[in-house]
Write a protein that holds these residues in place. Structure first.
Motif, PDB file in Angstrom:
ATOM      1  N   LEU A  95      -6.702  -0.241  -4.526  1.00 45.00           N
ATOM      2  CA  LEU A  95      -7.197  -1.179  -3.524  1.00 45.00           C
ATOM      3  C   LEU A  95      -8.334  -0.596  -2.691  1.00 45.00           C
ATOM      4  O   LEU A  95      -9.162  -1.340  -2.171  1.00 45.00           O
ATOM      5  N   GLY A  96      -8.357   0.706  -2.528  1.00 46.78           N
ATOM      6  CA  GLY A  96      -9.446   1.345  -1.822  1.00 46.78           C
ATOM      7  C   GLY A  96      -9.323   1.308  -0.313  1.00 46.78           C
ATOM      8  O   GLY A  96      -8.314   0.879   0.256  1.00 46.78           O
ATOM      9  N   GLU A  97     -10.391   1.741   0.332  1.00 49.12           N
ATOM     10  CA  GLU A  97     -10.399   1.923   1.784  1.00 49.12           C
ATOM     11  C   GLU A  97     -10.620   0.597   2.505  1.00 49.12           C
ATOM     12  O   GLU A  97     -11.410  -0.249   2.077  1.00 49.12           O
ATOM     13  N   VAL A  98      -9.888   0.425   3.612  1.00 47.26           N
ATOM     14  CA  VAL A  98     -10.102  -0.695   4.538  1.00 47.26           C
ATOM     15  C   VAL A  98      -9.932  -0.152   5.950  1.00 47.26           C
ATOM     16  O   VAL A  98      -9.348   0.916   6.150  1.00 47.26           O
ATOM     17  N   PRO A  99     -10.428  -0.870   6.964  1.00 48.67           N
ATOM     18  CA  PRO A  99     -10.199  -0.438   8.349  1.00 48.67           C
ATOM     19  C   PRO A  99      -8.709  -0.314   8.626  1.00 48.67           C
ATOM     20  O   PRO A  99      -7.890  -1.090   8.095  1.00 48.67           O
ATOM     21  N   ILE A 100      -8.332   0.645   9.473  1.00 48.52           N
ATOM     22  CA  ILE A 100      -6.915   0.934   9.672  1.00 48.52           C
ATOM     23  C   ILE A 100      -6.161  -0.250  10.283  1.00 48.52           C
ATOM     24  O   ILE A 100      -4.974  -0.447   9.997  1.00 48.52           O
ATOM     25  N   ASP A 101      -6.832  -1.085  11.085  1.00 49.36           N
ATOM     26  CA  ASP A 101      -6.170  -2.284  11.621  1.00 49.36           C
ATOM     27  C   ASP A 101      -5.770  -3.225  10.491  1.00 49.36           C
ATOM     28  O   ASP A 101      -4.665  -3.781  10.487  1.00 49.36           O
ATOM     29  N   GLN A 102      -6.673  -3.409   9.550  1.00 52.81           N
ATOM     30  CA  GLN A 102      -6.392  -4.270   8.396  1.00 52.81           C
ATOM     31  C   GLN A 102      -5.301  -3.660   7.522  1.00 52.81           C
ATOM     32  O   GLN A 102      -4.429  -4.367   7.004  1.00 52.81           O
ATOM     33  N   LEU A 103      -5.357  -2.351   7.355  1.00 52.38           N
ATOM     34  CA  LEU A 103      -4.344  -1.658   6.575  1.00 52.38           C
ATOM     35  C   LEU A 103      -2.965  -1.855   7.196  1.00 52.38           C
ATOM     36  O   LEU A 103      -1.981  -2.149   6.488  1.00 52.38           O
ATOM     37  N   LEU A 112      -1.370   5.123  11.821  1.00 52.45           N
ATOM     38  CA  LEU A 112      -0.982   3.963  11.015  1.00 52.45           C
ATOM     39  C   LEU A 112       0.433   3.516  11.361  1.00 52.45           C
ATOM     40  O   LEU A 112       0.692   2.316  11.506  1.00 52.45           O
ATOM     41  N   GLU A 113       1.346   4.463  11.509  1.00 54.35           N
ATOM     42  CA  GLU A 113       2.722   4.099  11.871  1.00 54.35           C
ATOM     43  C   GLU A 113       2.748   3.338  13.190  1.00 54.35           C
ATOM     44  O   GLU A 113       3.443   2.314  13.326  1.00 54.35           O
ATOM     45  N   GLY A 114       1.998   3.822  14.179  1.00 53.47           N
ATOM     46  CA  GLY A 114       1.970   3.147  15.470  1.00 53.47           C
ATOM     47  C   GLY A 114       1.452   1.722  15.369  1.00 53.47           C
ATOM     48  O   GLY A 114       2.021   0.800  15.969  1.00 53.47           O
ATOM     49  N   LEU A 115       0.398   1.518  14.606  1.00 54.10           N
ATOM     50  CA  LEU A 115      -0.155   0.177  14.439  1.00 54.10           C
ATOM     51  C   LEU A 115       0.783  -0.729  13.651  1.00 54.10           C
ATOM     52  O   LEU A 115       0.913  -1.922  13.956  1.00 54.10           O
ATOM     53  N   VAL A 116       1.442  -0.179  12.619  1.00 59.00           N
ATOM     54  CA  VAL A 116       2.415  -0.964  11.851  1.00 59.00           C
ATOM     55  C   VAL A 116       3.555  -1.411  12.757  1.00 59.00           C
ATOM     56  O   VAL A 116       3.994  -2.569  12.706  1.00 59.00           O
ATOM     57  N   ASN A 117       4.031  -0.523  13.616  1.00 62.28           N
ATOM     58  CA  ASN A 117       5.107  -0.886  14.545  1.00 62.28           C
ATOM     59  C   ASN A 117       4.659  -2.004  15.482  1.00 62.28           C
ATOM     60  O   ASN A 117       5.437  -2.919  15.796  1.00 62.28           O
ATOM     61  N   GLU A 118       3.405  -1.945  15.932  1.00 63.66           N
ATOM     62  CA  GLU A 118       2.878  -3.015  16.781  1.00 63.66           C
ATOM     63  C   GLU A 118       2.863  -4.345  16.038  1.00 63.66           C
ATOM     64  O   GLU A 118       3.250  -5.386  16.595  1.00 63.66           O
ATOM     65  N   ARG A 142       0.845  -1.194   0.000  1.00 60.25           N
ATOM     66  CA  ARG A 142       0.000   0.000   0.000  1.00 60.25           C
ATOM     67  C   ARG A 142       0.881   1.244   0.000  1.00 60.25           C
ATOM     68  O   ARG A 142       1.809   1.357   0.805  1.00 60.25           O
ATOM     69  N   VAL A 143       0.576   2.190  -0.901  1.00 58.00           N
ATOM     70  CA  VAL A 143       1.278   3.456  -0.938  1.00 58.00           C
ATOM     71  C   VAL A 143       0.262   4.594  -0.959  1.00 58.00           C
ATOM     72  O   VAL A 143      -0.931   4.378  -1.155  1.00 58.00           O
ATOM     73  N   ALA A 144       0.757   5.796  -0.789  1.00 63.38           N
ATOM     74  CA  ALA A 144      -0.128   6.944  -0.603  1.00 63.38           C
ATOM     75  C   ALA A 144      -0.689   7.465  -1.917  1.00 63.38           C
ATOM     76  O   ALA A 144      -0.031   7.447  -2.957  1.00 63.38           O
ATOM     77  N   THR A 145      -1.915   7.924  -1.831  1.00 60.77           N
ATOM     78  CA  THR A 145      -2.516   8.763  -2.857  1.00 60.77           C
ATOM     79  C   THR A 145      -3.292   9.845  -2.116  1.00 60.77           C
ATOM     80  O   THR A 145      -3.254   9.910  -0.877  1.00 60.77           O
ATOM     81  N   LEU A 146      -3.963  10.707  -2.846  1.00 67.46           N
ATOM     82  CA  LEU A 146      -4.735  11.780  -2.219  1.00 67.46           C
ATOM     83  C   LEU A 146      -6.180  11.723  -2.681  1.00 67.46           C
ATOM     84  O   LEU A 146      -6.468  11.293  -3.796  1.00 67.46           O
ATOM     85  N   ILE A 147      -7.076  12.144  -1.812  1.00 68.11           N
ATOM     86  CA  ILE A 147      -8.474  12.322  -2.186  1.00 68.11           C
ATOM     87  C   ILE A 147      -8.847  13.778  -1.921  1.00 68.11           C
ATOM     88  O   ILE A 147      -8.274  14.430  -1.039  1.00 68.11           O
TER      89      ILE A 147
END
Length: 223
Positions: A134-142, A183-189, A65-70
């Motif tokens: 890929l679209g939106e998903v809950p941040i835990d899943q992301l 997101l960074e905090g959850l990825v680190n976890e 997953r990489v960044a885009t803008l809306i």
């Protein structure tokens, strides 16, 4: 020269400049030559990790997953604008992002935090109709997806961690992207759950690709 003439000359000079605004890995790894830069923000957009990546930060079997803008009337995005050396370099980047990458072009004003400087820049935004969306998903899943994917440019977690660290270093507190920080905090976890430290996924020397622009040093970007 009168003040009006000087202002007109400045407008004319800016109209022939080739500024590009980066809001993802361009911030910390532009991968091309530039003659000037400005750290600042654009208004009317929010950063989302809704674009898939099967080359640099993932694979076809496990896309990263990489960044885009809306578009977001109340939003703003902190990033970095680069002045490219000439039109040839700009056209190459445009070809890579638009025609090969599925991104669309926006023209935006990039403002420094104190509004002492402003440039009009091209910005590339992924669209929902591109094949890697890929679209939106809950941040835990992301976070789980980011923490378990990697590609030729390195771990997907590196992309998120370095972007978040860059923003903390350069953006004032009121410009920090709260969603990116979460997101960074959850990825680190997730990494720690897999027995990894965040620094374990950071690569000192990422691969680069040779430019197809004759006589120019403009490499493909490892996003």
């Amino acid at each position: 020269m009168t003040a009006a003439a000087a202002a007109a000359a400045e407008v004319e000079a800016q109209s022939t400049e080739y500024w590009v605004f980066g809001y993802g890995s361009l911030c910390w790894n532009p991968g091309f030559e530039y003659t000037d830069s400005i750290i600042g923000y654009v208004q009317g957009f929010s950063r989302k990790f809704w674009q898939g990546n099967v080359a640099h930060r993932g694979t076809k079997e496990k896309p990263g997953r990489v960044a885009t803008l809306i578009e977001d009337p109340q939003g703003f995005v902190w990033g970095k604008a680069f002045l490219l050396p000439d039109e040839t370099a700009f056209r190459y980047l445009e070809m890579r992002e638009v025609y090969l990458g599925g991104y669309e072009v926006h023209k935006v004003d990039v403002l420094s935090d104190d509004i002492s400087r402003s440039v009009n820049a091209t910005m590339y935004v992924a669209t929902p109709n591109n094949i890697h969306w890929l679209g939106e998903v809950p941040i835990d899943q992301l976070a789980t997806q980011v923490a378990t994917c990697s590609g030729s440019a390195g771990h997907n977690a590196e992309y998120v961690i370095l972007l978040a660290r860059w923003e903390r270093q350069y953006a004032p507190d009121h410009r920090i992207d709260a969603e990116l920080a979460e997101l960074e905090g959850l990825v680190n976890e997730r990494l720690r759950e897999r027995g990894l430290r965040p620094d374990d996924v950071l690569v000192g020397n990422r691969p680069t690709f040779s430019s197809m622009v004759p006589g120019k040093t403009l490499r493909c970007l490892n996003i």
